[in-house]
Design a protein around this motif. Structure first.
Motif, PDB file in Angstrom:
ATOM      1  N   PRO A  26     -88.458  52.388  25.307  1.00 13.49           N
ATOM      2  CA  PRO A  26     -87.880  51.923  24.031  1.00 13.49           C
ATOM      3  C   PRO A  26     -86.521  51.240  24.224  1.00 13.49           C
ATOM      4  O   PRO A  26     -85.486  51.705  23.774  1.00 13.49           O
ATOM      5  N   PHE A  61     -84.016  47.921  23.702  1.00 13.57           N
ATOM      6  CA  PHE A  61     -83.815  46.816  22.768  1.00 13.57           C
ATOM      7  C   PHE A  61     -83.777  45.509  23.551  1.00 13.57           C
ATOM      8  O   PHE A  61     -83.089  45.406  24.570  1.00 13.57           O
ATOM      9  N   TRP A 115     -87.573  45.086  18.768  1.00 18.33           N
ATOM     10  CA  TRP A 115     -88.462  46.056  19.381  1.00 18.33           C
ATOM     11  C   TRP A 115     -89.664  45.250  19.881  1.00 18.33           C
ATOM     12  O   TRP A 115     -90.209  44.430  19.142  1.00 18.33           O
ATOM     13  N   TYR A 136     -89.989  53.467  19.005  1.00 21.60           N
ATOM     14  CA  TYR A 136     -88.537  53.305  19.021  1.00 21.60           C
ATOM     15  C   TYR A 136     -87.760  54.383  18.261  1.00 21.60           C
ATOM     16  O   TYR A 136     -86.647  54.719  18.660  1.00 21.60           O
TER      17      TYR A 136
END
Length: 143
Positions: free
Chosen positions: A15, A17, A35, A103
């Motif tokens: 997860p 960015f 995401w 996320y």
């Protein structure tokens, strides 16, 4: 289509960015934190109809993604690609929910705006690189 290495797939599976770069109508860059995930050989992300990035990509499908390791900002991945499909409706909503689970750990994307229409975007990678430290010069471009 360029294949994504296992190492880059591992970066995408986490997860992290990513920054998505698109091209505005006047030719200037537009960058959004995103995401992302992988579906088969494609990178997938989600946005809403009417967002600047969605409008930019329908006009100019070329994209770049970048991400750096939070522990070592000199460890980074860059992916270039081209949007090959926009998907709306229930499939786009389910995609957004899967990204939210990855996320933020929720079963549903909880920040939907009433009336918004989600868009699942599929990107065909054209090249990618994982660089640690100083990026090497391109072949034939040494000073």
């Amino acid at each position: 289509m360029a294949e994504l290495s296992e190492q880059i797939r591992d970066w995408i599976a986490a997860p992290r960015f990513w920054h998505l770069a698109t091209v505005n109508q006047d030719g200037s860059p537009q960058v959004s934190p995103m995401w992302i995930d992988v579906e088969g050989d494609h990178i997938v992300f989600n946005t809403a109809v009417g967002r600047v990035k969605e409008e930019n990509l329908r006009r100019e499908p070329r994209v770049s993604f970048s991400c750096l390791d939070n522990e070592n900002p000199y460890d980074r991945v860059v992916i270039h690609g081209r949007v090959v499909e926009f998907v709306e409706g229930d499939e786009a909503d389910r995609c957004m929910d899967r990204l939210a689970k990855k996320y933020v750990g929720t079963d549903r994307f909880e920040w939907r705006i009433p009336g918004e229409r989600r868009v699942k975007v599929l990107v065909e990678p054209t090249r990618s690189s994982h660089v640690v430290g100083v990026e090497p010069f391109r072949r034939g471009h040494r000073p």
